[in-house]
Every structure is written in C-alpha cells, then in structure tokens.
Design a protein around this motif. Structure first.
Motif, PDB file in Angstrom:
ATOM      1  N   LYS A   1       0.825  -1.216   0.000  1.00 35.05           N
ATOM      2  CA  LYS A   1       0.000   0.000   0.000  1.00 35.05           C
ATOM      3  C   LYS A   1       0.857   1.263   0.000  1.00 35.05           C
ATOM      4  O   LYS A   1       0.608   2.201  -0.778  1.00 35.05           O
ATOM      5  CB  LYS A   1      -0.920  -0.004   1.222  1.00 35.05           C
ATOM      6  N   ILE A   2       1.895   1.292   0.830  1.00 35.44           N
ATOM      7  CA  ILE A   2       2.715   2.496   0.955  1.00 35.44           C
ATOM      8  C   ILE A   2       3.608   2.693  -0.265  1.00 35.44           C
ATOM      9  O   ILE A   2       3.784   3.824  -0.749  1.00 35.44           O
ATOM     10  CB  ILE A   2       3.534   2.450   2.256  1.00 35.44           C
ATOM     11  N   LEU A   3       4.179   1.616  -0.806  1.00 36.10           N
ATOM     12  CA  LEU A   3       5.001   1.757  -2.009  1.00 36.10           C
ATOM     13  C   LEU A   3       4.153   2.257  -3.182  1.00 36.10           C
ATOM     14  O   LEU A   3       4.595   3.114  -3.958  1.00 36.10           O
ATOM     15  CB  LEU A   3       5.663   0.428  -2.367  1.00 36.10           C
ATOM     16  N   LEU A   4       2.945   1.741  -3.305  1.00 40.64           N
ATOM     17  CA  LEU A   4       2.072   2.193  -4.389  1.00 40.64           C
ATOM     18  C   LEU A   4       1.606   3.630  -4.184  1.00 40.64           C
ATOM     19  O   LEU A   4       1.523   4.408  -5.136  1.00 40.64           O
ATOM     20  CB  LEU A   4       0.856   1.263  -4.498  1.00 40.64           C
ATOM     21  N   GLU A   5       1.305   4.001  -2.948  1.00 46.09           N
ATOM     22  CA  GLU A   5       0.867   5.370  -2.673  1.00 46.09           C
ATOM     23  C   GLU A   5       1.983   6.365  -2.992  1.00 46.09           C
ATOM     24  O   GLU A   5       1.741   7.427  -3.567  1.00 46.09           O
ATOM     25  CB  GLU A   5       0.449   5.499  -1.208  1.00 46.09           C
ATOM     26  N   GLY A   6       3.222   6.012  -2.640  1.00 41.90           N
ATOM     27  CA  GLY A   6       4.349   6.877  -2.974  1.00 41.90           C
ATOM     28  C   GLY A   6       4.487   7.062  -4.472  1.00 41.90           C
ATOM     29  O   GLY A   6       4.738   8.173  -4.957  1.00 41.90           O
TER      30      GLY A   6
ATOM     31  N   GLY B   1       9.808   4.135   3.789  1.00 38.01           N
ATOM     32  CA  GLY B   1       9.252   4.573   2.514  1.00 38.01           C
ATOM     33  C   GLY B   1       8.986   6.062   2.472  1.00 38.01           C
ATOM     34  O   GLY B   1       9.608   6.858   3.187  1.00 38.01           O
ATOM     35  N   CYS B   2       8.025   6.446   1.650  1.00 41.99           N
ATOM     36  CA  CYS B   2       7.663   7.854   1.437  1.00 41.99           C
ATOM     37  C   CYS B   2       6.755   8.334   2.561  1.00 41.99           C
ATOM     38  O   CYS B   2       5.659   7.793   2.756  1.00 41.99           O
ATOM     39  CB  CYS B   2       6.969   7.990   0.081  1.00 41.99           C
ATOM     40  N   LEU B   3       7.169   9.346   3.293  1.00 42.20           N
ATOM     41  CA  LEU B   3       6.365   9.830   4.413  1.00 42.20           C
ATOM     42  C   LEU B   3       5.013  10.380   3.962  1.00 42.20           C
ATOM     43  O   LEU B   3       4.003  10.197   4.639  1.00 42.20           O
ATOM     44  CB  LEU B   3       7.143  10.900   5.191  1.00 42.20           C
ATOM     45  N   ALA B   4       4.998  11.047   2.808  1.00 38.73           N
ATOM     46  CA  ALA B   4       3.741  11.612   2.306  1.00 38.73           C
ATOM     47  C   ALA B   4       2.689  10.537   2.063  1.00 38.73           C
ATOM     48  O   ALA B   4       1.483  10.814   2.102  1.00 38.73           O
ATOM     49  CB  ALA B   4       4.001  12.390   1.018  1.00 38.73           C
ATOM     50  N   ALA B   5       3.131   9.307   1.828  1.00 39.58           N
ATOM     51  CA  ALA B   5       2.210   8.222   1.486  1.00 39.58           C
ATOM     52  C   ALA B   5       1.264   7.862   2.628  1.00 39.58           C
ATOM     53  O   ALA B   5       0.234   7.224   2.409  1.00 39.58           O
ATOM     54  CB  ALA B   5       3.000   6.990   1.052  1.00 39.58           C
TER      55      ALA B   5
END
Length: 346
Positions: free
Chosen positions: A33-38, A120-124
């Motif tokens: 979920k987080i990798l895709l959101e980033g 990962g990406c914090l914004a995600a």
C-alpha cells in the motif's frame, strides 16, 4: 517497452512477490500500500523503486519479517516502541493508529519507534491519516546514514531527515513532505545511474565547492549533501536537521551513539486532535482560508501560479488511478528482473 501498470496489476504483483519471500500477509499488505501510494503521488525514488532494495534486505535478513514490536515505555499520550527492524510501513501504520487512539482521548498522541526498517515515502501515509479530521506529523532519521554535512562543514554527519505533515482542510488536505537536506540520497543515486546532473548544486565537495555532479557522491573521498538552504542559508536546514535527530533518535533511545551498523530508521509519529483544542470545524475553516488566500496571491510567473503543498501529488494520484502508473524505465526493469527471479508474471 510498455512500462505502464494499472493499480490492480501492480498491487497483485507486489503481493505475490512479497509472498515469495515469506513476508506475512499483514506486513505485505501494508508495504504494498505504501510503495504504491508513494508512486501514485509522484515520489518516484520512494515508490515502487524501493521494491528492489526491500526484497534484498528481506532476503539478507536485515529487514525482519516475523514477530511484532516491543513496548519499552508507555503513558496516556505517549509510547516508545522497539521496532526490532521489522517492516517499516507496517510499523508506521500501527503507530498512526495507536497515536490516533491516544489523541481521541487526550488531544495528542505520540509514538516514537527505535529500530524500524526503512519506512518509505512519508507523504504516502498522510491523506488517509487526515480523513478523520486529525493533523498528523511524521519525522524520521537513519542513525546509520551520514550523508548530510552540517552547515559550514564538508563531512557527512547525519541523514536527510524528512518531516511530513498532513493537515486537514474543508476540501483537499495539505500534504507536506520536506527533507532537512538540499536533496535526497535516492535522487542522487537516480541521477548517477542515468548520468544526469542534479537540478541545482546540492552537493558540497571535500574542497568546499558546491556541485551538481552526482558522481562525486560515490568517489573515494565523497561529496556530501548540503543542508536545506544550501550555502546561502543552510544554517536553517542544519538547525532543523538537529531538531529531527532529537525528535527521533534521542527520544527513541537508539541513534548515532549506538552505532547500529544497519539500514533503518528512528521515527516520530504524532497525531493532534483539533476537537480537543479550538474544534475541528474552526481548524478546517482557518486552514481553508489560508489556502484560498495563498492561491489568490498574484503569481510571480503567470505560467507557474501558487500551488499548495501536496496539490500536484494528489492530482497525479487521481490521474494515475485512471490511466495507470507510468513507471521509470529503471523501476520497470527492476520489477521485471524480480518477476523472472521468482517466476512471476508482471
């Protein structure tokens, strides 16, 4: 080469891939979920590009996959966890939920995590975390990374140290994700791989010269990253970098003095409940008014009007959910190699 995947194609592939390396289902779902959101938000260096190093660290054992965190300290509105180098996205999502529960009762909930793996990406994490009207703050540092020089120095001492905030408004949330360094390690690696210069002189050589040459970052005596503000006002970025170190590693009880020797993260998570202050409706109205005034400001360049933090990323997310994720060639090639290695169809 068709390097466009639909969301469902990418999601299915990642879940099957993580299954191949025995990542438990709950951790695989959180990481996917987080990798895709980033990727959806346009953070290409911190989206699907992270799949390759994550798989390598799982295979080598430096990213732990079994078990759960330990609670080292606990109070009504604060928790300290030992993440035991477990999957970062899973730990952060758990931390946000716990902080949310504390904020519902106490107005503020803070979770600090020592020894997380990469998150990962914090914004995600932010759009979903603001949907119940709360403000969310996430900060992290990597105690094993020394690629950012203090202002006035050329030797790396600390990591890029990003700070992210999700701020609800009456309409679209504000999503802020800013490193306390002039650029990120990920972007430097990308530019070096493609033989491209950095957009600005964000690195400083051992001789004290600012440079755009990413290759200098990998020399025997490497350049280092300037603090946010560069040669001009980098003292501000240096001060903010110190703030992140205090919020993460110092509060967490495991940092640079511990000399971890392992890729990871010290993490600060805080959820603030406006209902326990001036009220959710006032908070959202105030932030919406500030947004309106900012967007109405006369543009210095008519072709580049004022844009609110997170606006472009959320628009790109909407577009990519409809038309598919257009991946960078190196990201697509990396995923293809993994598909061949594990006998999966991409």
């Amino acid at each position: 080469m068709n390097s466009t995947l639909t969301y469902s194609q990418a999601e299915s592939f990642l879940l099957r891939l993580f299954q191949k390396v025995n990542l438990p289902k709950d951790k695989a779902l959180a990481t996917t979920k987080i990798l895709l959101e980033g990727e959806l938000l346009g953070h290409r260096t911190h989206g699907l590009q992270l799949t390759m190093p994550y798989i390598e660290h799982i295979k080598s054992g430096s990213m732990e996959i079994e078990g759960t965190y330990d609670v080292l300290n606990s109070a009504a509105s604060s928790k300290l966890w030992d993440g035991k180098y477990l999957t970062g996205p899973w730990l952060i999502q758990k931390g946000i939920k716990k902080a949310d529960v504390m904020a519902k009762e106490n107005g503020v909930g803070t979770v600090v995590i020592q020894k997380s793996s990469h998150i990962g990406c914090l914004a995600a994490y932010l759009e979903e975390a603001t949907q119940n009207g709360n403000m969310v703050i996430i900060a992290c540092s990597d105690p094993d990374n020394k690629t950012v020089a203090p202002f006035g120095g050329t030797t790396g001492v600390y990591s890029p140290n990003p700070l992210a905030l999700g701020i609800p408004t009456e309409t679209q949330p504000l999503i802020i994700d800013v490193s306390m360094s002039a650029t990120s390690n990920g972007l430097i690696h990308q530019k070096n791989k493609t033989n491209e210069p950095l957009e600005h002189p964000w690195l400083i050589t051992p001789d004290g010269e600012a440079t755009t040459d990413a290759k200098t970052f990998f020399e025997d005596e490497p350049s280092t990253i300037l603090p946010l503000g560069g040669l001009d006002s980098g003292y501000k970025g240096f001060a903010l970098g110190i703030m992140i170190e205090a919020m993460t590693s110092a509060l967490g009880g495991h940092g640079r003095s511990s000399e971890p020797g392992r890729w990871g993260a010290s993490v600060f998570i805080q959820v603030i409940n406006p209902k326990k202050f001036a009220g959710e409706s006032y908070f959202k109205r105030e932030m919406e008014r500030l947004k309106e005034q900012s967007l109405a400001s006369k543009a210095a360049n008519a072709d580049r009007p004022v844009r609110m933090p997170g606006e472009r990323g959320l628009a790109l997310k909407t577009k990519q959910m409809k038309s598919g994720l257009r991946l960078r060639n190196d990201t697509f090639e990396g995923l293809q190699k993994l598909s061949e290695e594990f006998g999966l169809k991409l």
